[in-house]
Scaffold this motif. Structure first.
Motif, PDB file in Angstrom:
ATOM      1  N   GLY A  70     -49.495  -6.588 -69.744  1.00  0.00           N
ATOM      2  CA  GLY A  70     -50.581  -6.139 -70.595  1.00  0.00           C
ATOM      3  C   GLY A  70     -50.227  -5.984 -72.067  1.00  0.00           C
ATOM      4  O   GLY A  70     -51.052  -6.251 -72.948  1.00  0.00           O
ATOM      5  N   SER A  73     -50.602  -9.440 -73.416  1.00  0.00           N
ATOM      6  CA  SER A  73     -51.732 -10.253 -72.956  1.00  0.00           C
ATOM      7  C   SER A  73     -52.443 -10.971 -74.096  1.00  0.00           C
ATOM      8  O   SER A  73     -52.781 -12.161 -73.976  1.00  0.00           O
ATOM      9  CB  SER A  73     -52.746  -9.383 -72.202  1.00  0.00           C
ATOM     10  OG  SER A  73     -52.212  -8.955 -70.972  1.00  0.00           O
ATOM     11  N   ASN A 133     -56.512  -3.761 -61.654  1.00  0.00           N
ATOM     12  CA  ASN A 133     -55.454  -3.124 -62.439  1.00  0.00           C
ATOM     13  C   ASN A 133     -55.119  -1.693 -62.024  1.00  0.00           C
ATOM     14  O   ASN A 133     -54.282  -1.064 -62.655  1.00  0.00           O
ATOM     15  CB  ASN A 133     -55.819  -3.137 -63.936  1.00  0.00           C
ATOM     16  CG  ASN A 133     -57.085  -2.356 -64.246  1.00  0.00           C
ATOM     17  OD1 ASN A 133     -58.100  -2.571 -63.598  1.00  0.00           O
ATOM     18  ND2 ASN A 133     -57.021  -1.484 -65.222  1.00  0.00           N
TER      19      ASN A 133
END
Lengths: 219, 219
Positions: A70, A73, A133
């Protein structure tokens, strides 16, 4: 179905392997098409497993699974390219974890913004759906590992994209539609990403990342 | 038992009323001992319900329940006075909600710090236990309103204080010790306070604040 999976880490590996096993055409994307992690995955997954750059995997997929770390990302998605992502559903499974200051991790963005929102803002023509997630990747692909009913949370600005993702999560991984809670627009990614702060502590407490939560309505 | 309850809002009201019903000597504290909300509570609770300033309630209680609005908790606790809180257990039920930018609220502190930590740092001689802050006040005092097993999370630096609080939560409100997860030291308040970002969205989704989560271990 042609599926682009971005990221060669644990999450990308678990999801891409499962999708190959189901007979889908899967291309895993990474910074360099020849990454060692990607090649290992390709050998172990067998079947039609393909390897490419972020851009190649994004161009290949009819739907994109963003399994990148993340914190990186947005960089990975820029490499994938907005043209390759245009009009497509992007399922974002990652959380913006900052592990640079040790464990438990903090978040690189939270509270008044989220990675989900940042992604949707930067790729306005992509149908971003935040999902998966809030559980470990082994639970993502096999919810039955956790007994009974337990929930997955999705959010995004495009109701049709969320309905399609809900179907995929059922067919691909076995998530019952009744256990998927649609929280609303992409700003609700703040809620599911910030849950990580509790999740990592429960992981430490339970001694396993293989758990989930059931939301129980009271009177 | 002499209990000081700080805060005259919904949470303070619910907890103080329940404690009066159980026969404890309860003093509710607010900025002004004569606050209208406090007087209403005193009339409705009856029994031995007492009213005082934050400082008077803190001095009165052998144990303190901090039910103040999280965004104002530190100000309220300063008014209560460190001398009146010294050596005592302070159960902090509030979250640092910032509603000034509309709903859903954000947090005034999170990610790399928490209200629980701020409180423990500012009152080092007080035994701060963060607890109850992941459920609505009606569930705090009556967990059986949510069917089956579901969890409460506590954290704090003092193991004996946490053990005592766990007993109190059982005797006062009916929380089974087996359903109370001790996450560790007070820094884990980051996890339970940040859960609010998901909690408020589930409230919107479920249409009721009367819910909780069950943590289910998988294989």
């Amino acid at each position: 179905m042609k599926i682009g999976v971005l990221g060669t880490g644990m999450v990308g590996n678990a999801l891409a392997t499962k999708l190959v096993q189901l007979g889908h055409d899967v291309m895993m994307g990474s910074r360099t098409a020849s990454s060692e992690a990607g090649q290992q995955w390709q050998r172990s997954a067998g079947g039609t497993a393909r390897l490419g750059t972020f851009a190649e995997a994004a161009a290949f997929g009819e739907i994109i699974l963003d399994c990148t770390n993340g914190a990186n990302s947005l960089t990975a998605l820029r490499a994938a390219g907005s043209a390759n992502l245009r009009g497509k559903i992007l399922i974002q499974a990652g959380n913006p974890l900052d592990t640079s200051k040790g464990m438990p991790p903090t978040l690189t963005v939270c509270n008044t913004d989220s990675l989900g929102e940042q992604t949707q803002r930067e790729f306005p023509d992509t149908r971003v759906v935040k999902a998966l997630n809030t559980v470990n990747c082994e639970i993502m692909i096999a919810p039955a590992r956790v007994p009974g009913d337990h929930q997955l949370f999705i959010c995004g600005n495009d109701p049709k994209a969320k309905a399609e993702v809900t179907q995929h999560l059922g067919k691909w991984f076995g998530w019952k539609a009744a256990n998927i809670i649609d929280l609303g627009d992409i700003s609700n990614a703040r809620g599911t990403e910030m849950f990580l702060a509790l999740w990592v502590r429960l992981w430490g407490n339970l001694g396993t990342p293989h758990f989930n939560i059931q939301v129980i309505r009271g009177s």
